[in-house]
Design a protein around this motif. Structure first.
Motif, PDB file in Angstrom:
ATOM      1  N   ILE A 143     -32.052 -15.908  -6.225  1.00  0.00           N
ATOM      2  CA  ILE A 143     -31.254 -14.710  -6.478  1.00  0.00           C
ATOM      3  C   ILE A 143     -30.142 -14.957  -7.492  1.00  0.00           C
ATOM      4  CG2 ILE A 143     -31.726 -13.751  -4.200  1.00  0.00           C
ATOM      5  CD1 ILE A 143     -28.991 -14.709  -3.306  1.00  0.00           C
ATOM      6  N   ASP A 144     -30.068 -16.179  -8.037  1.00  0.00           N
ATOM      7  CA  ASP A 144     -29.048 -16.481  -9.042  1.00  0.00           C
ATOM      8  C   ASP A 144     -29.589 -16.318 -10.460  1.00  0.00           C
ATOM      9  OD1 ASP A 144     -30.810 -18.546  -8.767  1.00  0.00           O
ATOM     10  OD2 ASP A 144     -29.321 -20.152  -8.976  1.00  0.00           O
ATOM     11  N   VAL A 145     -30.512 -15.381 -10.621  1.00  0.00           N
ATOM     12  CA  VAL A 145     -31.073 -15.077 -11.935  1.00  0.00           C
ATOM     13  C   VAL A 145     -30.781 -13.605 -12.228  1.00  0.00           C
ATOM     14  CG1 VAL A 145     -32.866 -16.828 -11.791  1.00  0.00           C
ATOM     15  CG2 VAL A 145     -33.322 -14.568 -10.883  1.00  0.00           C
ATOM     16  N   PRO A 146     -30.801 -13.189 -13.515  1.00  0.00           N
ATOM     17  CA  PRO A 146     -30.460 -11.789 -13.828  1.00  0.00           C
ATOM     18  C   PRO A 146     -31.367 -10.776 -13.150  1.00  0.00           C
ATOM     19  CG  PRO A 146     -30.381 -13.161 -15.804  1.00  0.00           C
ATOM     20  CD  PRO A 146     -30.968 -14.013 -14.726  1.00  0.00           C
ATOM     21  N   ASP A 147     -32.671 -10.945 -13.248  1.00  0.00           N
ATOM     22  CA  ASP A 147     -33.605  -9.985 -12.667  1.00  0.00           C
ATOM     23  C   ASP A 147     -34.062 -10.521 -11.309  1.00  0.00           C
ATOM     24  OD1 ASP A 147     -35.283  -7.922 -12.190  1.00  0.00           O
ATOM     25  OD2 ASP A 147     -36.798  -8.479 -13.671  1.00  0.00           O
ATOM     26  N   ASN A 148     -33.291 -10.182 -10.266  1.00  0.00           N
ATOM     27  CA  ASN A 148     -33.552 -10.749  -8.937  1.00  0.00           C
ATOM     28  C   ASN A 148     -33.894  -9.676  -7.918  1.00  0.00           C
ATOM     29  OD1 ASN A 148     -31.101  -9.509  -8.734  1.00  0.00           O
ATOM     30  ND2 ASN A 148     -29.984 -11.300  -8.024  1.00  0.00           N
ATOM     31  N   ARG A 149     -34.412  -8.537  -8.344  1.00  0.00           N
ATOM     32  CA  ARG A 149     -34.717  -7.458  -7.411  1.00  0.00           C
ATOM     33  C   ARG A 149     -35.799  -7.893  -6.424  1.00  0.00           C
ATOM     34  NH1 ARG A 149     -38.244  -3.110  -7.052  1.00  0.00           N
ATOM     35  NH2 ARG A 149     -39.319  -3.793  -8.925  1.00  0.00           N
ATOM     36  N   GLN A 150     -36.880  -8.500  -6.928  1.00  0.00           N
ATOM     37  CA  GLN A 150     -37.952  -8.954  -6.052  1.00  0.00           C
ATOM     38  C   GLN A 150     -37.469 -10.043  -5.104  1.00  0.00           C
ATOM     39  OE1 GLN A 150     -40.875  -7.712  -5.748  1.00  0.00           O
ATOM     40  NE2 GLN A 150     -41.994  -9.238  -4.547  1.00  0.00           N
ATOM     41  N   ALA A 151     -36.644 -10.943  -5.598  1.00  0.00           N
ATOM     42  CA  ALA A 151     -36.134 -12.020  -4.745  1.00  0.00           C
ATOM     43  C   ALA A 151     -35.237 -11.467  -3.648  1.00  0.00           C
ATOM     44  CB  ALA A 151     -35.370 -13.038  -5.592  1.00  0.00           C
ATOM     45  N   ARG A 152     -34.388 -10.500  -3.967  1.00  0.00           N
ATOM     46  CA  ARG A 152     -33.517  -9.918  -2.950  1.00  0.00           C
ATOM     47  C   ARG A 152     -34.327  -9.161  -1.902  1.00  0.00           C
ATOM     48  NH1 ARG A 152     -30.596  -6.109  -4.833  1.00  0.00           N
ATOM     49  NH2 ARG A 152     -31.253  -6.051  -6.990  1.00  0.00           N
ATOM     50  N   ARG A 153     -35.401  -8.516  -2.313  1.00  0.00           N
ATOM     51  CA  ARG A 153     -36.242  -7.801  -1.352  1.00  0.00           C
ATOM     52  C   ARG A 153     -36.903  -8.785  -0.380  1.00  0.00           C
ATOM     53  NH1 ARG A 153     -41.562  -6.483  -0.821  1.00  0.00           N
ATOM     54  NH2 ARG A 153     -42.082  -7.569  -2.746  1.00  0.00           N
ATOM     55  N   VAL A 154     -37.442  -9.892  -0.921  1.00  0.00           N
ATOM     56  CA  VAL A 154     -38.103 -10.880  -0.070  1.00  0.00           C
ATOM     57  C   VAL A 154     -37.101 -11.544   0.865  1.00  0.00           C
ATOM     58  CG1 VAL A 154     -39.389 -13.051  -0.094  1.00  0.00           C
ATOM     59  CG2 VAL A 154     -39.949 -11.255  -1.726  1.00  0.00           C
ATOM     60  N   ARG A 155     -35.925 -11.868   0.356  1.00  0.00           N
ATOM     61  CA  ARG A 155     -34.933 -12.531   1.203  1.00  0.00           C
ATOM     62  C   ARG A 155     -34.445 -11.601   2.311  1.00  0.00           C
ATOM     63  NH1 ARG A 155     -31.162 -17.197  -1.102  1.00  0.00           N
ATOM     64  NH2 ARG A 155     -32.739 -18.374  -2.251  1.00  0.00           N
ATOM     65  N   THR A 156     -34.342 -10.313   2.018  1.00  0.00           N
ATOM     66  CA  THR A 156     -33.960  -9.364   3.067  1.00  0.00           C
ATOM     67  C   THR A 156     -35.005  -9.325   4.161  1.00  0.00           C
ATOM     68  OG1 THR A 156     -32.788  -8.022   1.427  1.00  0.00           O
ATOM     69  CG2 THR A 156     -33.334  -6.969   3.516  1.00  0.00           C
ATOM     70  N   GLN A 157     -36.266  -9.286   3.789  1.00  0.00           N
ATOM     71  CA  GLN A 157     -37.328  -9.276   4.787  1.00  0.00           C
ATOM     72  C   GLN A 157     -37.352 -10.571   5.582  1.00  0.00           C
ATOM     73  OE1 GLN A 157     -40.879  -8.449   2.591  1.00  0.00           O
ATOM     74  NE2 GLN A 157     -40.355  -6.319   2.200  1.00  0.00           N
ATOM     75  N   ILE A 158     -37.171 -11.712   4.908  1.00  0.00           N
ATOM     76  CA  ILE A 158     -37.177 -12.999   5.605  1.00  0.00           C
ATOM     77  C   ILE A 158     -36.015 -13.080   6.587  1.00  0.00           C
ATOM     78  CG2 ILE A 158     -36.840 -15.476   5.282  1.00  0.00           C
ATOM     79  CD1 ILE A 158     -38.454 -15.292   2.744  1.00  0.00           C
ATOM     80  N   LEU A 159     -34.842 -12.581   6.174  1.00  0.00           N
ATOM     81  CA  LEU A 159     -33.674 -12.632   7.055  1.00  0.00           C
ATOM     82  C   LEU A 159     -33.922 -11.848   8.347  1.00  0.00           C
ATOM     83  CD1 LEU A 159     -30.722 -13.390   7.567  1.00  0.00           C
ATOM     84  CD2 LEU A 159     -30.075 -11.320   6.318  1.00  0.00           C
ATOM     85  N   LEU A 160     -34.459 -10.646   8.217  1.00  0.00           N
ATOM     86  CA  LEU A 160     -34.715  -9.846   9.410  1.00  0.00           C
ATOM     87  C   LEU A 160     -35.868 -10.411  10.230  1.00  0.00           C
ATOM     88  CD1 LEU A 160     -34.218  -6.250   8.005  1.00  0.00           C
ATOM     89  CD2 LEU A 160     -32.663  -7.597   9.397  1.00  0.00           C
ATOM     90  N   LEU A 161     -36.903 -10.920   9.567  1.00  0.00           N
ATOM     91  CA  LEU A 161     -38.000 -11.548  10.311  1.00  0.00           C
ATOM     92  C   LEU A 161     -37.516 -12.782  11.070  1.00  0.00           C
ATOM     93  CD1 LEU A 161     -41.069 -11.330   7.910  1.00  0.00           C
ATOM     94  CD2 LEU A 161     -40.748 -10.164  10.096  1.00  0.00           C
ATOM     95  N   ARG A 162     -36.602 -13.526  10.486  1.00  0.00           N
ATOM     96  CA  ARG A 162     -36.064 -14.702  11.173  1.00  0.00           C
ATOM     97  C   ARG A 162     -35.340 -14.301  12.452  1.00  0.00           C
ATOM     98  NH1 ARG A 162     -32.809 -18.766   7.527  1.00  0.00           N
ATOM     99  NH2 ARG A 162     -34.949 -19.053   6.819  1.00  0.00           N
ATOM    100  N   ARG A 163     -34.558 -13.241  12.369  1.00  0.00           N
ATOM    101  CA  ARG A 163     -33.849 -12.785  13.571  1.00  0.00           C
ATOM    102  C   ARG A 163     -34.830 -12.288  14.633  1.00  0.00           C
ATOM    103  NH1 ARG A 163     -28.367 -12.247  12.368  1.00  0.00           N
ATOM    104  NH2 ARG A 163     -27.888 -12.347  10.138  1.00  0.00           N
ATOM    105  N   VAL A 164     -35.868 -11.571  14.181  1.00  0.00           N
ATOM    106  CA  VAL A 164     -36.848 -11.058  15.139  1.00  0.00           C
ATOM    107  C   VAL A 164     -37.619 -12.192  15.793  1.00  0.00           C
ATOM    108  CG1 VAL A 164     -38.948  -9.688  15.362  1.00  0.00           C
ATOM    109  CG2 VAL A 164     -37.047  -8.819  14.001  1.00  0.00           C
ATOM    110  N   THR A 165     -38.051 -13.188  15.010  1.00  0.00           N
ATOM    111  CA  THR A 165     -38.832 -14.296  15.576  1.00  0.00           C
ATOM    112  C   THR A 165     -38.002 -15.125  16.549  1.00  0.00           C
ATOM    113  OG1 THR A 165     -38.263 -15.586  13.603  1.00  0.00           O
ATOM    114  CG2 THR A 165     -40.388 -14.471  13.616  1.00  0.00           C
ATOM    115  N   ILE A 166     -36.752 -15.383  16.213  1.00  0.00           N
ATOM    116  CA  ILE A 166     -35.906 -16.153  17.132  1.00  0.00           C
ATOM    117  C   ILE A 166     -35.699 -15.391  18.438  1.00  0.00           C
ATOM    118  CG2 ILE A 166     -33.584 -17.053  17.472  1.00  0.00           C
ATOM    119  CD1 ILE A 166     -33.537 -17.819  14.539  1.00  0.00           C
TER     120      ILE A 166
END
Length: 430
Positions: free
Chosen positions: A111-134
């Motif tokens: 996400i430390d690149v100029p065009d990081n829309r796809q990366a931010r979307r994936v990281r948001t999904q991973i963050l919520l999936l991590r909370r759900v799995t735990i």
């Protein structure tokens, strides 16, 4: 060893053999991790949990497989405790494996690149999936541990008859909580908002700092925090400035007198934005958007690569244009007129652009074509694309039946308005 029973020796040797096997597997995974990020994360996260799980499992299997003559009074209780330990260690191992896989996916999206829309979307999904799995692993583990007690099994069997009533009561009591959890999952996979998105919510310009299953934390531009439930973003409207891209347009409006020269102001706007590193080179337009109440409203529309740069660019444009009017054309400052005597109005003329004004002063004709800086939806490639995007649907072509009906109606009107009747009968035309 002659005084030590061989079943006890097997029980003591079983965890050592398991730890040796785990160490061999760990070294293989570490070697594979040199070429695979997933294997490297797995070796880093799951090694300790794998050791504990393997040792406890081997010890329990060895103890349970000993012959009957090796039994002792506390053996059933010891096996029960070790079984609970195996369940807990297995849950720990499962959680570390899932976290390692999620981290391996997250490393691929920076996400430390100029065009990081796809990366931010994936990281948001991973963050919520991590909370759900735990949360799911914790709930399942507690259920398995409780089911190892015979008393809990009996109570659970007696409660099955009233499970429907209890479920309805629990659903009504936790309606808002479950609604927020479902809304959090919906936000993660609908791509409505992501981490680091710039939004306008409740009149506040903010950045999405954290998304959980129950709430969303927004960092306001002045470092305050606005915390809203996740259901807010599925039930109420809000602005997302970085939904598809970070580039945005911004307007600067100010009122001047009717005698204000618009073409020189347009040239000054172009000079200001071209000399600033905040402008992305896409849009630089000055237009007259209103002229009522004795004042003329000008709107300078500029573009920037993201919202923070746009804010600073708008402030810069506003400051320079106001200073230019004050220093170079003070007669164009906003003022009110009161006519006390008949007088001839001041001679001034509207010019569509700087080149057009120069041509008119030289005695030439004023061209009808506008210059590039006086159109928002035309005059440049970006303006043409914007105009095409906001244009309505074209008028549909009439069908053959509609054309025939229109021609028939026109012929009927001609027949009714004809003052001289034809001597011969006229055949109807289609």
């Amino acid at each position: 060893m002659q005084h030590v029973p061989w079943p006890l020796a097997i029980v003591l040797a079983a965890p050592l053999v398991a730890l040796a096997a785990v160490e061999i597997i760990h070294r293989i995974v570490v070697r594979l991790g040199r070429r695979s990020v997933a294997m490297a994360e797995l070796a880093s996260h799951s090694h300790r949990a794998f050791q504990v799980f393997a040792a406890l499992l081997a010890l329990r299997i060895a103890l349970q497989a000993t012959p009957l003559w090796f039994d002792f009074d506390m053996k059933p209780e010891l096996l029960h405790v070790m079984g609970i330990g195996v369940i807990l260690a297995g849950a720990w191992l499962t959680a570390t494996v899932l976290l390692a896989l999620e981290d391996a996916i997250e490393v691929r999206y920076r996400i430390d690149v100029p065009d990081n829309r796809q990366a931010r979307r994936v990281r948001t999904q991973i963050l919520l999936l991590r909370r759900v799995t735990i949360a799911a692993i914790v709930v399942v583990t507690l259920g398995l541990v409780l089911m190892t007690f015979p008393q809990v099994r009996t109570v659970g069997a007696s409660l099955l008859a009233s499970a429907g009533v209890i479920g309805i009561v629990a659903a009504l009591a936790a309606q808002s909580v479950l609604g927020n959890v479902i809304a959090g999952l919906q936000l993660a996979f609908s791509d409505a908002i992501r981490l680091d998105d710039v939004v306008v919510v409740e009149g506040e310009w903010a950045r999405v700092e954290e998304i959980t299953l129950s709430h969303v934390v927004l960092q306001i531009w002045d470092d305050r925090r606005l915390i809203l439930p996740t259901s807010y973003f599925t039930t109420k409207p809000y602005q997302n400035w970085t939904r598809t891209k970070a580039e945005v347009l911004g307007a600067v409006e100010f009122d001047v007198d009717w005698t204000a020269p618009v073409p020189p102001l347009r040239d000054e706007l172009r000079r200001v934005v071209e000399g600033s590193d905040l402008w992305d080179g896409r849009v630089c337009v000055l237009q007259v958007t209103d002229a009522v109440g004795g004042l003329v409203r000008l709107r300078a529309l500029v573009s920037a690569g993201d919202a923070p740069r746009l804010w600073d660019l708008r402030c810069l444009v506003r400051e320079h244009l106001i200073a230019w009017v004050r220093d170079h054309r003070p007669d164009a400052l906003p003022r009110r007129r009161a006519e006390v005597a008949a007088a001839e109005p001041a001679a001034w003329r509207w010019s569509p652009g700087t080149e057009a004004a120069a041509g008119a002063d030289a005695g030439g004709e004023v061209p009808d074509e506008p210059v590039e800086a006086d159109r928002v939806f035309g005059g440049s490639d970006d303006g043409q694309a914007r105009g095409t995007a906001f244009a309505g649907p074209e008028h549909p072509e009439p069908t053959l039946q509609e054309t025939v009906l229109e021609e028939q109606a026109a012929l009927d009107m001609i027949d009714e308005d004809d003052p001289v009747p034809d001597p011969q009968p006229r055949s109807r035309r289609s």
